[in-house]
Design a protein around this motif. Structure first.
Motif, PDB file in Angstrom:
ATOM      1  N   THR A   1       0.829  -1.199   0.000  1.00 16.43           N
ATOM      2  CA  THR A   1       0.000   0.000   0.000  1.00 16.43           C
ATOM      3  C   THR A   1       0.868   1.256   0.000  1.00 16.43           C
ATOM      4  OG1 THR A   1      -1.725  -1.174   1.202  1.00 16.43           O
ATOM      5  CG2 THR A   1      -1.853   1.216   1.211  1.00 16.43           C
ATOM      6  N   VAL A   2       1.946   1.229   0.777  1.00 18.50           N
ATOM      7  CA  VAL A   2       2.863   2.369   0.822  1.00 18.50           C
ATOM      8  C   VAL A   2       3.468   2.621  -0.559  1.00 18.50           C
ATOM      9  CG1 VAL A   2       5.088   3.165   1.753  1.00 18.50           C
ATOM     10  CG2 VAL A   2       3.374   2.189   3.280  1.00 18.50           C
ATOM     11  N   LEU A   3       3.868   1.556  -1.231  1.00 17.55           N
ATOM     12  CA  LEU A   3       4.437   1.703  -2.572  1.00 17.55           C
ATOM     13  C   LEU A   3       3.406   2.271  -3.546  1.00 17.55           C
ATOM     14  CD1 LEU A   3       6.494  -1.600  -2.727  1.00 17.55           C
ATOM     15  CD2 LEU A   3       7.346   0.713  -2.330  1.00 17.55           C
ATOM     16  N   LEU A   4       2.169   1.842  -3.405  1.00 20.22           N
ATOM     17  CA  LEU A   4       1.096   2.367  -4.248  1.00 20.22           C
ATOM     18  C   LEU A   4       0.859   3.851  -3.967  1.00 20.22           C
ATOM     19  CD1 LEU A   4      -1.090   1.728  -6.345  1.00 20.22           C
ATOM     20  CD2 LEU A   4      -2.603   1.142  -4.447  1.00 20.22           C
ATOM     21  N   LEU A   5       0.941   4.250  -2.715  1.00 22.12           N
ATOM     22  CA  LEU A   5       0.745   5.652  -2.356  1.00 22.12           C
ATOM     23  C   LEU A   5       1.845   6.542  -2.935  1.00 22.12           C
ATOM     24  CD1 LEU A   5      -0.454   5.220   1.325  1.00 22.12           C
ATOM     25  CD2 LEU A   5      -1.810   6.048  -0.618  1.00 22.12           C
ATOM     26  N   ILE A   6       3.063   6.036  -2.997  1.00 20.72           N
ATOM     27  CA  ILE A   6       4.144   6.805  -3.623  1.00 20.72           C
ATOM     28  C   ILE A   6       3.804   7.051  -5.091  1.00 20.72           C
ATOM     29  CG2 ILE A   6       6.569   6.755  -4.348  1.00 20.72           C
ATOM     30  CD1 ILE A   6       7.124   5.128  -1.787  1.00 20.72           C
ATOM     31  N   SER A   7       3.371   5.998  -5.774  1.00 17.41           N
ATOM     32  CA  SER A   7       3.006   6.134  -7.187  1.00 17.41           C
ATOM     33  C   SER A   7       1.826   7.074  -7.370  1.00 17.41           C
ATOM     34  CB  SER A   7       2.672   4.765  -7.775  1.00 17.41           C
ATOM     35  OG  SER A   7       3.805   3.932  -7.730  1.00 17.41           O
ATOM     36  N   GLY A   8       0.852   6.998  -6.485  1.00 18.93           N
ATOM     37  CA  GLY A   8      -0.302   7.900  -6.565  1.00 18.93           C
ATOM     38  C   GLY A   8       0.102   9.350  -6.381  1.00 18.93           C
ATOM     39  N   GLY A   9       0.976   9.607  -5.405  1.00 15.93           N
ATOM     40  CA  GLY A   9       1.465  10.974  -5.196  1.00 15.93           C
ATOM     41  C   GLY A   9       2.237  11.473  -6.405  1.00 15.93           C
ATOM     42  N   ALA A  10       3.038  10.600  -7.002  1.00 13.32           N
ATOM     43  CA  ALA A  10       3.802  10.987  -8.194  1.00 13.32           C
ATOM     44  C   ALA A  10       2.868  11.309  -9.351  1.00 13.32           C
ATOM     45  CB  ALA A  10       4.772   9.870  -8.584  1.00 13.32           C
ATOM     46  N   LEU A  11       1.839  10.503  -9.534  1.00 15.49           N
ATOM     47  CA  LEU A  11       0.893  10.722 -10.633  1.00 15.49           C
ATOM     48  C   LEU A  11       0.203  12.080 -10.499  1.00 15.49           C
ATOM     49  CD1 LEU A  11      -0.504   9.584 -13.146  1.00 15.49           C
ATOM     50  CD2 LEU A  11      -2.182   8.543 -11.625  1.00 15.49           C
ATOM     51  N   VAL A  12      -0.244  12.394  -9.303  1.00 14.47           N
ATOM     52  CA  VAL A  12      -0.920  13.673  -9.069  1.00 14.47           C
ATOM     53  C   VAL A  12       0.027  14.844  -9.346  1.00 14.47           C
ATOM     54  CG1 VAL A  12      -1.912  15.145  -7.268  1.00 14.47           C
ATOM     55  CG2 VAL A  12      -2.610  12.748  -7.446  1.00 14.47           C
TER      56      VAL A  12
END
Length: 157
Positions: free
Chosen positions: A24-35
């Motif tokens: 989940t943490v890794l997914l959140l990093i990707s989500g923050g990068a996408l935004v």
């Protein structure tokens, strides 16, 4: 990014995350990068790639402090988003900057920038692994690396 990735096992051990929360943490990093990638383009248009690199680079490096020092999963999750935001903005700004440098250089060189980025990630991971193998505290490795990398961004930008 290589520093962060090599430090994941110790982060997992320190906070007892397990595969689900770590994923989940890794997914959140990707989500923050996408935004942030969506917002970084207009910032580059308005302020120029050099200025955005000069701000986003050190901020993305200092954002590494969050995951390194997070005391709980909730704090780690929030700081992972911040780390992702910094990485995303930095990547867009650096890519835009590489286009400007390539134009001034007069021949295709962007692939060299991407190759160097990959080598930097590998070097960061290797250095982290080396320090961890030598018994250096994982949090100390990430904290020192965050500060050093932030300072190295300034002359590069």
């Amino acid at each position: 990014m290589g520093l962060w990735a090599a430090g994941l096992p110790s982060l997992n051990d320190r906070l007892d995350l397990g595969p689900r929360l770590l994923g989940t943490v890794l997914l959140l990093i990707s989500g923050g990068a996408l935004v942030s990638m969506l917002a970084a383009g207009p910032l580059v248009d308005r302020f120029g790639s050099r200025r955005v690199c000069w701000v986003a680079g050190p901020l993305s490096a200092l954002a590494l402090l969050g995951p390194a020092l997070a005391p709980s999963y909730g704090m780690l999750a929030a700081l992972a988003v911040v780390f992702g935001i910094g990485l995303g903005a930095c990547e867009v700004a650096m890519n835009a900057h590489s286009v400007e440098v390539e134009r001034a250089y007069g021949r295709p060189i962007i692939s060299a920038f991407h190759g160097t980025w990959s080598l930097g990630g590998a070097a960061g991971g290797a250095l982290t692994a080396l320090f961890l193998r030598a018994g250096v505290d994982p949090q100390l490795v990430l904290v020192v690396a965050a500060v050093v990398v932030a300072l190295l961004y300034l002359p590069a930008a």
